[in-house]
Structures are given as structure tokens and as C-alpha cells.
Enzyme design. Structure first.
Site, mmCIF file in Angstrom:
data_model
loop_
_atom_site.group_PDB
_atom_site.id
_atom_site.type_symbol
_atom_site.label_atom_id
_atom_site.label_comp_id
_atom_site.label_asym_id
_atom_site.label_seq_id
_atom_site.Cartn_x
_atom_site.Cartn_y
_atom_site.Cartn_z
ATOM 1 N N ARG A 193 44.817 -39.892 -83.908
ATOM 2 C CA ARG A 193 44.601 -41.001 -84.296
ATOM 3 C C ARG A 193 45.669 -41.598 -85.764
ATOM 4 N NH1 ARG A 193 38.944 -41.639 -82.149
ATOM 5 N NH2 ARG A 193 38.436 -44.190 -82.067
ATOM 6 N N ARG A 203 29.135 -52.691 -73.781
ATOM 7 C CA ARG A 203 28.796 -51.063 -73.727
ATOM 8 C C ARG A 203 27.616 -50.934 -74.723
ATOM 9 N NH1 ARG A 203 33.678 -47.001 -75.104
ATOM 10 N NH2 ARG A 203 33.355 -47.506 -77.506
HETATM 11 P P1 AMP Z 1 35.593 -43.245 -80.563
HETATM 12 O O1 AMP Z 1 34.340 -42.678 -79.888
HETATM 13 O O2 AMP Z 1 36.706 -42.375 -80.252
HETATM 14 O O3 AMP Z 1 35.506 -44.571 -80.451
HETATM 15 O O4 AMP Z 1 35.140 -43.021 -81.932
HETATM 16 C C1 AMP Z 1 34.184 -43.413 -82.782
HETATM 17 C C2 AMP Z 1 34.336 -43.331 -84.376
HETATM 18 O O5 AMP Z 1 34.555 -41.922 -84.821
HETATM 19 C C3 AMP Z 1 35.576 -43.935 -84.988
HETATM 20 O O6 AMP Z 1 35.604 -45.386 -84.935
HETATM 21 C C4 AMP Z 1 36.079 -43.200 -86.033
HETATM 22 O O7 AMP Z 1 35.195 -43.703 -87.056
HETATM 23 C C5 AMP Z 1 35.659 -41.957 -85.672
HETATM 24 N N1 AMP Z 1 36.805 -41.031 -85.259
HETATM 25 C C6 AMP Z 1 36.524 -40.419 -83.819
HETATM 26 N N2 AMP Z 1 37.901 -40.001 -83.692
HETATM 27 C C7 AMP Z 1 38.561 -39.950 -84.999
HETATM 28 C C8 AMP Z 1 39.757 -39.581 -85.379
HETATM 29 N N3 AMP Z 1 40.663 -38.666 -84.339
HETATM 30 N N4 AMP Z 1 40.069 -39.668 -86.539
HETATM 31 C C9 AMP Z 1 39.378 -40.384 -87.321
HETATM 32 N N5 AMP Z 1 38.129 -40.950 -87.044
HETATM 33 C C10 AMP Z 1 37.955 -40.738 -85.723
#
Ligand code: AMP
Length: 199
Positions: A97, A136
Site C-alpha cells: 500500500r 458491507r
Molecule cells: P483492508 O481490509 O485491506 O481494507 O484493510 C483494513 C485496514 O487495515 C486498512 O484501512 C489499514 O488500516 C490496515 N491495513 C491493511 N493492509 C495494510 C497495509 N498493507 N499497509 C498499511 N495498513 C494496512
């Protein structure tokens, strides 16, 4: 005697803003190509559920819609690569990310004598993302999917820190854009076609 490993791994970055459908498509791609699916968001939510130190630290950041520090997620990816030595390939969902994460992923994969095959970006407009995330949030109970301000913060983080990765993978000739709106099966077939074109 063990047969020589001649097959090439398929390592995919499934890319796109929150709500683009990465999780849904990763689930289907995993089954179709027999890959290991790594979602950093899921891993972080498991840490929160288990009330680990890492989970407790990550929770407030996630609840604010911000990105957790690079070293935290990179450590998780390192562990996942180590614990899946026989994988035919990986689907990275929600990772990398940031540019730091993308560079570190390249370094890690080099250690395993492999590399990212393709970065598949699901394209969905902001109003549709917000609609999907709120929907969701009703089912999943995810706090970060239920609040418009948190959703806006997540989309801003994506635009500021994650979208530049399109340039990173374009310069490596690995970026492919896929329309993320329409029937799930149709989007999936478009992804499969892109992957088939490289393998
Ligand atoms: P997601 O399920 O991919 O939408 O991730 C939910 C939350 O987890 C994000 O809003 C971030 O706070 C954190 N997160 C997930 N993947 C990452 C990543 N690669 N880098 C930093 N934060 C992450």
C-alpha cells in the site's frame, strides 16, 4: 528423488481502493490458480480478535482509516512467505500500500528467487466504493465500513499513499487495469484472461 521445480510461480498484486472487490476476486483466483491468498487486512483483524499486542496497536489506526506502519505489515508478509514454502504463488491483497512496502516485497521475493508477475488494479469510482463499503459494513460489523468519515479517510490514504504504486508497477511493465464494476463473474474472467496472457 524430488522432481526439479520447473514451473514458474504466479505472484499477483490485487490492487484497488477499499471496496473495489479485491477480497471477492482473490477468493476466486485462489481457487482457480491454486495460490496462497495473503490479505494484510485479514491478518490484522485476526491479530485484533486475538487481542495481541500488535492487534491492540493496529486497532486504533485502522479505526481511524489510516495505514498501519510499514514495518508491521512487512513483518507479516515475511512470515507468510516463510510459512508457505510449497506455494505455487501468492495473491497479495491489500499489500503493498506504499512504495516502501512495494520495494520491500520485491526484495523479499528476490530472496525466494521469484518476483511479482502482475499487478491487477480494479477500477471503481468513489461513489460506488462508498455505496459498497456502507453495504458491507451492515453485514460485516467492520467499524471502518460503517462510518462515512472513516471511509473518506481510507480513500484519501489510498489516493495519497497507495495510488502512486500504479506508476511503480507501470515502470516495471506489470500494471494492468481491470474494470471493477459489473458482474463478479465477468470481472473474474477478465482477470483470468490477463493472468493467462503472462503464464
Ligand atoms: P483492508 O481490509 O485491506 O481494507 O484493510 C483494513 C485496514 O487495515 C486498512 O484501512 C489499514 O488500516 C490496515 N491495513 C491493511 N493492509 C495494510 C497495509 N498493507 N499497509 C498499511 N495498513 C494496512
Amino acid at each position: 528423488m524430488r522432481p526439479l521445480r520447473t514451473s514458474i510461480m504466479i505472484n499477483l498484486v490485487l490492487f484497488g481502493p477499499p471496496g473495489a472487490g479485491k477480497g471477492t476476486q482473490a477468493f476466486k483466483l485462489k481457487a482457480h490458480f491454486d495460490l496462497v491468498h495473503i490479505s494484510t487486512g485479514d491478518l490484522l483483524r485476526s491479530e485484533i480478535a486475538a487481542e495481541t499486542k500488535l492487534g491492540l496497536e493496529a486497532k486504533s489506526i485502522m479505526d481511524a482509516g489510516k495505514l498501519v506502519p510499514d514495518h508491521v505489515v512487512i513483518g507479516m508478509i515475511r512470515e507468510q512467505l516463510k510459512s508457505n514454502p510449497d506455494a505455487k504463488g501468492f495473491i497479495f491483497d491489500g499489500f503493498p500500500r506504499t512504495t516502501v512496502q512495494a520495494k520491500e516485497l520485491d526484495n523479499l521475493l528476490t530472496e525466494y528467487n521469484t518476483e511479482i508477475s502482475l499487478m491487477l488494479a480494479l477500477e471503481v469510482q468513489d461513489d460506488e466504493l462508498i455505496r459498497r463499503l456502507l453495504l458491507r459494513g451492515k453485514d460485516s460489523g467492520r467499524a471502518d465500513d460503517q462510518d462515512q468519515r472513516i471511509i473518506a479517510a481510507r480513500i484519501k490514504e489510498y489516493n495519497d499513499k497507495t495510488a502512486p504504486l500504479i506508476q511503480y508497477y507501470t515502470s516495471q511493465g506489470k500494471f494492468k487495469s481491470i474494470k471493477g464494476v459489473g458482474a463478479i463473474e465477468e470481472i473474474f474472467q477478465n482477470l483470468v484472461a490477463e493472468i493467462a496472457a503472462i503464464s
